[in-house]
Design an enzyme around this catalytic site. Structure first.
Site, PDB file in Angstrom:
ATOM      1  N   ASP A 101      52.334  17.245 -57.355  1.00 52.65           N
ATOM      2  CA  ASP A 101      52.626  16.830 -55.970  1.00 52.65           C
ATOM      3  C   ASP A 101      53.912  16.013 -55.914  1.00 52.65           C
ATOM      4  OD1 ASP A 101      52.169  16.673 -53.272  1.00 52.65           O
ATOM      5  OD2 ASP A 101      50.749  15.006 -53.406  1.00 52.65           O
ATOM      6  N   ASN A 139      47.682  24.742 -48.099  1.00 60.67           N
ATOM      7  CA  ASN A 139      49.154  24.862 -47.999  1.00 60.67           C
ATOM      8  C   ASN A 139      49.499  26.154 -47.262  1.00 60.67           C
ATOM      9  OD1 ASN A 139      49.700  23.703 -51.437  1.00 60.67           O
ATOM     10  ND2 ASN A 139      49.621  22.516 -49.559  1.00 60.67           N
TER      11      ASN A 139
HETATM   12  C1  IPE Z   1      47.962  19.375 -53.396  1.00 64.42           C
HETATM   13  O1  IPE Z   1      49.073  18.803 -52.816  1.00 64.42           O
HETATM   14  C2  IPE Z   1      48.166  20.843 -53.554  1.00 64.42           C
HETATM   15  C3  IPE Z   1      49.115  21.244 -54.569  1.00 64.42           C
HETATM   16  C4  IPE Z   1      49.718  20.437 -55.393  1.00 64.42           C
HETATM   17  C5  IPE Z   1      49.349  22.650 -54.669  1.00 64.42           C
HETATM   18  P1  IPE Z   1      49.198  18.638 -51.228  1.00 64.42           P
HETATM   19  O2  IPE Z   1      50.496  18.014 -50.980  1.00 64.42           O
HETATM   20  O3  IPE Z   1      48.939  19.941 -50.562  1.00 64.42           O
HETATM   21  O4  IPE Z   1      47.996  17.665 -50.905  1.00 64.42           O
HETATM   22  P2  IPE Z   1      47.776  16.683 -49.701  1.00 64.42           P
HETATM   23  O5  IPE Z   1      48.040  17.447 -48.429  1.00 64.42           O
HETATM   24  O6  IPE Z   1      48.730  15.541 -49.869  1.00 64.42           O
HETATM   25  O7  IPE Z   1      46.345  16.236 -49.819  1.00 64.42           O
HETATM   26  C1  IPE Z   2      53.813  19.814 -54.015  1.00 59.01           C
HETATM   27  O1  IPE Z   2      54.802  19.134 -53.310  1.00 59.01           O
HETATM   28  C2  IPE Z   2      54.018  21.305 -53.968  1.00 59.01           C
HETATM   29  C3  IPE Z   2      53.076  22.016 -53.103  1.00 59.01           C
HETATM   30  C4  IPE Z   2      52.038  21.497 -52.521  1.00 59.01           C
HETATM   31  C5  IPE Z   2      53.330  23.424 -52.890  1.00 59.01           C
HETATM   32  P1  IPE Z   2      54.682  18.858 -51.757  1.00 59.01           P
HETATM   33  O2  IPE Z   2      55.380  19.942 -51.011  1.00 59.01           O
HETATM   34  O3  IPE Z   2      53.279  18.620 -51.358  1.00 59.01           O
HETATM   35  O4  IPE Z   2      55.525  17.516 -51.672  1.00 59.01           O
HETATM   36  P2  IPE Z   2      55.210  16.217 -50.806  1.00 59.01           P
HETATM   37  O5  IPE Z   2      53.786  15.837 -51.050  1.00 59.01           O
HETATM   38  O6  IPE Z   2      55.458  16.595 -49.384  1.00 59.01           O
HETATM   39  O7  IPE Z   2      56.164  15.199 -51.318  1.00 59.01           O
HETATM   40 MG    MG Z   3      52.125  16.968 -51.210  1.00 56.76          MG
END
Ligand code: IPE
Ligand code: IPE
Ligand code: MG
Length: 270
Positions: free
Chosen positions: A34, A82
């Site tokens: 993340d 996502n």
């Molecule tokens: C978790 O991260 C999912 C992945 C790393 C693929 P998210 O960014 O989607 O999670 P939330 O929304 O902060 O809980």
């Molecule tokens: C994790 O990074 C990757 C995916 C969930 C695909 P994020 O896109 O969730 O990045 P943040 O949480 O917005 O920083």
């Molecule tokens: Mg995230």
């Protein structure tokens, strides 16, 4: 003969690796990758660039896993939520990035004896991406080192729904009696039926939540949260997490080792 692209551990990695207890290495490490968006935001870059940089981190971590002979590495790459809740442009970009990651890294996976697999509702992903995924799995299926599992269009609750559907079908067909259902029966219907539960779950970017990842499987997993954003995460940071994991006392609901050896503990539970 072609030069091998397998690298040794870096000096920083070696320093930590030497401190680890080889008899207590985790068998399965799972990572919630993340913080890509925040990494880009801090640099006034578009989120896409954060994802691109995050894909680089994946390969570093996979190769370190292979060098320490980690049998199972599972990476949460793209959740079902996502897919549902992010703008189409971002989802499309992530799909293209996945395809490119596979095309560019299968050779390196083979050099590192890494086998790639997937968990999640992958049948709902775009056709071209699925083809790339199947190709990468076929190309690496003979490898016997680390199994890299990418969780794609994955959600733990939907995994449980799929498992219960499979289980109910067995009951309906009278292959299994309702009163005989065990935890093992549920486990063998999960996407992860073929692997051990994670010993260690790492989450980057500091969020103290599970975000619908492997809910059944992490019942007794040790959790390590780091503030480091995924694009800044490297193999050395995974080894730091493993070192921290080795300092934990896993009890599985029992007594800690030091309490167990104290006189009088035979009375516990009476
Ligand atoms: C978790 O991260 C999912 C992945 C790393 C693929 P998210 O960014 O989607 O999670 P939330 O929304 O902060 O809980
Ligand atoms: C994790 O990074 C990757 C995916 C969930 C695909 P994020 O896109 O969730 O990045 P943040 O949480 O917005 O920083
Ligand atoms: Mg995230």
């Amino acid at each position: 003969m072609q030069a091998s692209r397998v690298h040794e551990l870096s000096p920083e990695e070696q320093a930590i690796y030497r401190r680890l207890d080889p008899s207590r290495l985790p068998q399965h490490v799972a990572i919630i990758m993340d913080g890509n968006g925040r990494w880009a935001g801090k640099r006034s870059l578009k989120r896409f660039l954060g994802h691109q940089q995050g894909a680089e981190s994946v390969q570093f971590v996979v190769e370190t896993a292979s060098r320490i002979n980690l049998p199972w590495l599972t990476l949460y790459a793209f959740s079902l939520e996502n897919n549902l809740r992010r703008p189409k442009t971002e989802v499309n970009f992530l799909m293209r990035l996945l395809g490119a990651y596979l095309s560019n890294n299968v050779k390196r996976m083979n050099d590192n004896n890494v086998r790639i697999r997937y968990i999640g509702r992958t049948d709902e992903l775009p056709h071209e991406v699925r083809e790339r995924m199947e190709w990468a799995a076929e190309q690496t299926q003979q490898n016997t080192g680390t199994t890299l599992t990418l969780a794609l269009n994955y959600g733990a609750r939907s995994e449980l729904v799929d498992a219960f559907r499979g289980l109910c079908q067995e009951v309906q067909r009278k292959e299994l009696a309702l009163e005989h259902i065990t935890e093992q029966d549920i486990q063998r219907h999960l996407y992860t039926a073929h692997m051990p539960d994670p010993d260690l779950l790492i989450r980057t970017s500091g969020e103290m939540r599970i975000s619908n990842f492997l809910l059944w499987q992490i019942a007794y997993t040790e959790i390590f949260v780091t503030d480091r954003l995924w694009p800044d995460f490297r193999g050395v940071h995974m080894l730091e997490a493993i070192e921290n994991y080795q300092s934990r006392n896993r009890r599985y609901g029992g007594l800690s080792d030091d309490l167990q050896s104290l006189p009088g503990n035979e009375l516990v539970g009476r």
